[in-house]
Design an enzyme around this catalytic site. Structure first.
Site, PDB file in Angstrom:
ATOM      1  N   ARG A 207      17.649 -49.410 -41.709  1.00 25.18           N
ATOM      2  CA  ARG A 207      18.413 -49.730 -40.495  1.00 25.18           C
ATOM      3  C   ARG A 207      19.749 -50.384 -40.827  1.00 25.18           C
ATOM      4  O   ARG A 207      19.793 -51.346 -41.589  1.00 25.18           O
ATOM      5  CB  ARG A 207      17.612 -50.674 -39.589  1.00 25.18           C
ATOM      6  CG  ARG A 207      16.472 -49.961 -38.907  1.00 25.18           C
ATOM      7  CD  ARG A 207      15.476 -50.919 -38.311  1.00 25.18           C
ATOM      8  NE  ARG A 207      14.212 -50.225 -38.116  1.00 25.18           N
ATOM      9  CZ  ARG A 207      13.768 -49.802 -36.941  1.00 25.18           C
ATOM     10  NH1 ARG A 207      14.476 -50.014 -35.858  1.00 25.18           N
ATOM     11  NH2 ARG A 207      12.631 -49.158 -36.848  1.00 25.18           N
TER      12      ARG A 207
ATOM     13  N   SER B 267      -6.239 -48.563 -25.005  1.00 26.84           N
ATOM     14  CA  SER B 267      -4.785 -48.631 -25.105  1.00 26.84           C
ATOM     15  C   SER B 267      -4.180 -47.229 -25.233  1.00 26.84           C
ATOM     16  O   SER B 267      -4.623 -46.423 -26.053  1.00 26.84           O
ATOM     17  CB  SER B 267      -4.461 -49.476 -26.352  1.00 26.84           C
ATOM     18  OG  SER B 267      -3.087 -49.603 -26.532  1.00 26.84           O
TER      19      SER B 267
ATOM     20  N   SER C 268       9.454 -45.772 -23.118  1.00 22.45           N
ATOM     21  CA  SER C 268      10.879 -45.942 -23.405  1.00 22.45           C
ATOM     22  C   SER C 268      11.449 -44.894 -24.337  1.00 22.45           C
ATOM     23  O   SER C 268      12.646 -44.662 -24.343  1.00 22.45           O
ATOM     24  CB  SER C 268      11.103 -47.321 -24.003  1.00 22.45           C
ATOM     25  OG  SER C 268      10.463 -47.408 -25.255  1.00 22.45           O
TER      26      SER C 268
ATOM     27  N   HIS D 187      10.823 -51.133 -18.993  1.00 22.04           N
ATOM     28  CA  HIS D 187      11.983 -50.246 -18.790  1.00 22.04           C
ATOM     29  C   HIS D 187      12.152 -49.825 -17.329  1.00 22.04           C
ATOM     30  O   HIS D 187      13.026 -49.028 -17.017  1.00 22.04           O
ATOM     31  CB  HIS D 187      11.886 -49.019 -19.706  1.00 22.04           C
ATOM     32  CG  HIS D 187      12.099 -49.400 -21.129  1.00 22.04           C
ATOM     33  ND1 HIS D 187      13.347 -49.470 -21.709  1.00 22.04           N
ATOM     34  CD2 HIS D 187      11.223 -49.810 -22.079  1.00 22.04           C
ATOM     35  CE1 HIS D 187      13.239 -49.885 -22.956  1.00 22.04           C
ATOM     36  NE2 HIS D 187      11.956 -50.093 -23.210  1.00 22.04           N
TER      37      HIS D 187
ATOM     38  N   THR E  17      10.475 -57.502 -18.473  1.00 18.29           N
ATOM     39  CA  THR E  17      11.503 -58.193 -19.275  1.00 18.29           C
ATOM     40  C   THR E  17      12.671 -58.594 -18.387  1.00 18.29           C
ATOM     41  O   THR E  17      12.917 -57.974 -17.343  1.00 18.29           O
ATOM     42  CB  THR E  17      12.009 -57.288 -20.417  1.00 18.29           C
ATOM     43  OG1 THR E  17      12.876 -58.044 -21.254  1.00 18.29           O
ATOM     44  CG2 THR E  17      12.763 -56.080 -19.902  1.00 18.29           C
TER      45      THR E  17
ATOM     46  N   LYS F  98      16.578 -56.194 -19.991  1.00 24.97           N
ATOM     47  CA  LYS F  98      17.109 -54.827 -19.909  1.00 24.97           C
ATOM     48  C   LYS F  98      17.868 -54.694 -18.585  1.00 24.97           C
ATOM     49  O   LYS F  98      19.006 -55.112 -18.519  1.00 24.97           O
ATOM     50  CB  LYS F  98      15.985 -53.831 -20.119  1.00 24.97           C
ATOM     51  CG  LYS F  98      15.317 -54.124 -21.492  1.00 24.97           C
ATOM     52  CD  LYS F  98      14.480 -53.038 -22.039  1.00 24.97           C
ATOM     53  CE  LYS F  98      13.640 -53.464 -23.226  1.00 24.97           C
ATOM     54  NZ  LYS F  98      14.350 -53.839 -24.434  1.00 24.97           N
TER      55      LYS F  98
ATOM     56  N   THR G  37       6.574 -72.925 -28.348  1.00 31.70           N
ATOM     57  CA  THR G  37       7.967 -72.525 -28.597  1.00 31.70           C
ATOM     58  C   THR G  37       8.867 -73.086 -27.498  1.00 31.70           C
ATOM     59  O   THR G  37       8.413 -73.326 -26.372  1.00 31.70           O
ATOM     60  CB  THR G  37       8.079 -70.986 -28.704  1.00 31.70           C
ATOM     61  OG1 THR G  37       9.372 -70.641 -29.170  1.00 31.70           O
ATOM     62  CG2 THR G  37       7.830 -70.283 -27.385  1.00 31.70           C
ATOM     63  N   THR G  38      10.117 -73.284 -27.844  1.00 30.92           N
ATOM     64  CA  THR G  38      11.069 -73.852 -26.886  1.00 30.92           C
ATOM     65  C   THR G  38      11.266 -72.913 -25.692  1.00 30.92           C
ATOM     66  O   THR G  38      11.345 -71.697 -25.852  1.00 30.92           O
ATOM     67  CB  THR G  38      12.413 -74.109 -27.618  1.00 30.92           C
ATOM     68  OG1 THR G  38      12.164 -75.039 -28.669  1.00 30.92           O
ATOM     69  CG2 THR G  38      13.464 -74.676 -26.689  1.00 30.92           C
TER      70      THR G  38
ATOM     71  N   THR H 151       9.546 -46.235 -35.052  1.00 32.99           N
ATOM     72  CA  THR H 151       9.703 -46.331 -33.593  1.00 32.99           C
ATOM     73  C   THR H 151       9.152 -45.073 -32.933  1.00 32.99           C
ATOM     74  O   THR H 151       8.548 -45.128 -31.859  1.00 32.99           O
ATOM     75  CB  THR H 151      11.197 -46.541 -33.242  1.00 32.99           C
ATOM     76  OG1 THR H 151      11.695 -47.635 -34.017  1.00 32.99           O
ATOM     77  CG2 THR H 151      11.389 -46.853 -31.774  1.00 32.99           C
TER      78      THR H 151
HETATM   79  C1  PLP Z   1       7.881 -50.970 -23.710  1.00 34.74           C
HETATM   80  C2  PLP Z   1       8.451 -52.251 -24.212  1.00 34.74           C
HETATM   81  N1  PLP Z   1       7.763 -53.381 -24.014  1.00 34.74           N
HETATM   82  C3  PLP Z   1       8.239 -54.566 -24.447  1.00 34.74           C
HETATM   83  C4  PLP Z   1       9.446 -54.653 -25.099  1.00 34.74           C
HETATM   84  C5  PLP Z   1       9.949 -55.982 -25.548  1.00 34.74           C
HETATM   85  O1  PLP Z   1      10.847 -56.483 -24.593  1.00 34.74           O
HETATM   86  P1  PLP Z   1      11.999 -57.510 -25.003  1.00 34.74           P
HETATM   87  O2  PLP Z   1      13.141 -56.681 -25.496  1.00 34.74           O
HETATM   88  O3  PLP Z   1      12.296 -58.285 -23.752  1.00 34.74           O
HETATM   89  O4  PLP Z   1      11.434 -58.370 -26.074  1.00 34.74           O
HETATM   90  C6  PLP Z   1      10.209 -53.503 -25.318  1.00 34.74           C
HETATM   91  C7  PLP Z   1      11.518 -53.575 -26.019  1.00 34.74           C
HETATM   92  O5  PLP Z   1      12.282 -52.693 -26.109  1.00 34.74           O
HETATM   93  C8  PLP Z   1       9.689 -52.263 -24.868  1.00 34.74           C
HETATM   94  O6  PLP Z   1      10.362 -51.117 -25.066  1.00 34.74           O
END
Ligand code: PLP
Length: 418
Positions: free
Chosen positions: A54, A169, A221, A249, A277, A280, A309-310, A395
């Site tokens: 990368r 899953s 995604s 997403h 999230t 995005k 964590t903070t 990925t």
């Molecule tokens: C399907 C999915 N879930 C969770 C996440 C993680 O989210 P974040 O970017 O807020 O850490 C991603 C990140 O791209 C994602 O594609």
């Protein structure tokens, strides 16, 4: 005396040698074992040979001219267009969102001051959790430092707290969900992507009495396809299983108020846990779950990724809150983005490029070769000032390498902060 000096010198050399190495702490079942070693250079070399090493492109987005950016290229700064941002709606540069962040930083400062328990439960964060619960029509919500942490911590905690829990899953679930599953140490079974027949088979063989949780995403995604949320939830309910849906997403992007595909399909009430999230479509940082008060309280009380964590800084929470409120009442950005994606889809198909069919705003152009994918990305950037990151293994599977386009509409606005 001489022996003493020699000992000191030997000890110094040994300390120096050890400090030059990289230490890895491995925590297993609460026990700590220390291994001293350096990662082998062969590991990164292998990535380079496989064309999946990368590299990051040094970009500087131009606030009032999205999706334009300055690329700090080896030859000097150049203007380029970003075709692969997950800031889908440009909310990171929305005037109200930026203003909320600036105002809150001035009033409350930039940091949160600690974990939620110690000093981090700041008022904007409390307001944000209320807003998220309301968005998803759930009794409660809990905010984490990222969507990744939200998945990893919530899934592992929920599954661990349910005795003898079986996890089912989807095979294309995101790495954050897979890590949550692994950390739970529960038995897992993977069902074929969006395959209701296979899921039913696994649910049936587990039996009604065994506690089960079904994990899936609403919008995948990398392929840009949707899950049949209603059908998955119906099936799960019939087999006495809990449902956990990642809407990362889709939140902000779909549904009348931006609550995602579950809202669009009118099935939010069927999903036990919705995960999302703030990074995005909402243009900021952070992740969350929304669900029943009891479940959220249990995760709040047990999830180490939440406890130790903070907390998110107040300005980050205030910005997310402003973005959610804006997209709750404004459909304009969603419609423009969908129109833009449809137009781009027509152009890509017209050019006979290998677009994977998708109904969403995510447009994967299948290259199916890691080297060609890297080359295409470099050529687009260097010759056409178009930035699209190549997507390679792990990925996506090997042979499914692609250019993933998520291009937002061009936006010009007056300067956000004067
Ligand atoms: C399907 C999915 N879930 C969770 C996440 C993680 O989210 P974040 O970017 O807020 O850490 C991603 C990140 O791209 C994602 O594609």
């Amino acid at each position: 005396m001489t022996a003493g000096l020699l000992n000191v010198a030997t000890e110094k050399r040994r300390t120096l040698r050890e400090s030059q190495r990289v230490s890895f702490d491995v925590r297993l079942n609460g026990h700590r074992s220390r291994h001293w070693s350096t990662p082998s250079g062969g590991a990164t070399l292998r990535l380079k040979e496989e064309n999946r090493y990368r590299t990051f492109v040094d970009l500087e987005r131009i606030a009032c001219r999205l999706p334009a950016a300055i690329w700090h290229s080896p030859g000097g700064p150049r203007e380029v267009t970003i075709w692969c941002s997950n800031d889908y709606l440009g909310m990171s540069q929305n005037a109200a969102v930026v203003q909320a962040m600036v105002d809150t930083a001035i009033r409350l400062g930039t940091g949160s001051g600690g974990t939620r328990n110690i000093a981090g439960t700041n008022h904007p964060l409390v307001e944000l959790e209320r807003e998220l619960a309301d968005l998803h029509a759930k009794p409660a919500a809990l905010v984490f430092t990222s969507g990744y942490v939200a998945n990893q911590s919530s899934i592992s905690t929920i599954a661990k707290l349910i005795p003898n829990c079986l996890i089912l899953s989807d095979e294309l679930n995101h790495n954050s969900m897979i890590e949550g599953v692994n950390q739970s140490n529960c038995v897992k079974q993977v069902f074929r992507h969006n395959d209701l027949g296979h899921l039913e088979q696994l649910l049936t063989s587990a039996g009604q009495r065994r506690p089960k949780i079904v994990l899936f995403e609403s919008l995948y995604s990398m392929d840009g396809d949707f899950a049949p949320i209603g059908a998955i939830c119906d099936l799960a309910k019939r087999h006495n299983a809990m449902t956990y849906c990642d809407e990362v997403h889709a939140v902000g992007m779909y549904g009348a108020t931006g609550a995602g595909i579950a809202e669009r399909d009118g099935v939010s009430g069927l999903v036990d846990v919705i995960e999302g999230t703030l990074a995005k479509a909402y243009g900021g940082l952070g992740g969350y779950i929304a669900g029943s008060a009891r479940l959220v309280d249990a995760v709040r009380s047990y999830a180490s990724g939440f406890i130790f964590t903070t907390a998110l800084p107040p300005p980050v929470c205030a910005a997310a809150l402003a973005a959610i409120r804006h997209l709750k009442s404004s459909n304009h950005e969603r419609l423009r983005h969908q129109e833009n994606a449809a137009r781009l889809k027509r152009l890509i198909c017209g050019a006979a490029l290998p677009l994977r069919p998708t109904d969403s705003h995510i447009l994967p152009i299948m290259v199916r070769d890691s080297e060609q994918c890297q080359k295409a990305s470099a050529l687009l950037l260097e010759d056409h000032a178009i930035y699209i990151q190549p997507i390679n293994y792990p990925t996506v599977p090997r042979g499914a390498e692609r250019l993933r386009i998520s291009r937002r509409f061009t936006r010009t606005c007056k300067s956000i902060v004067s």
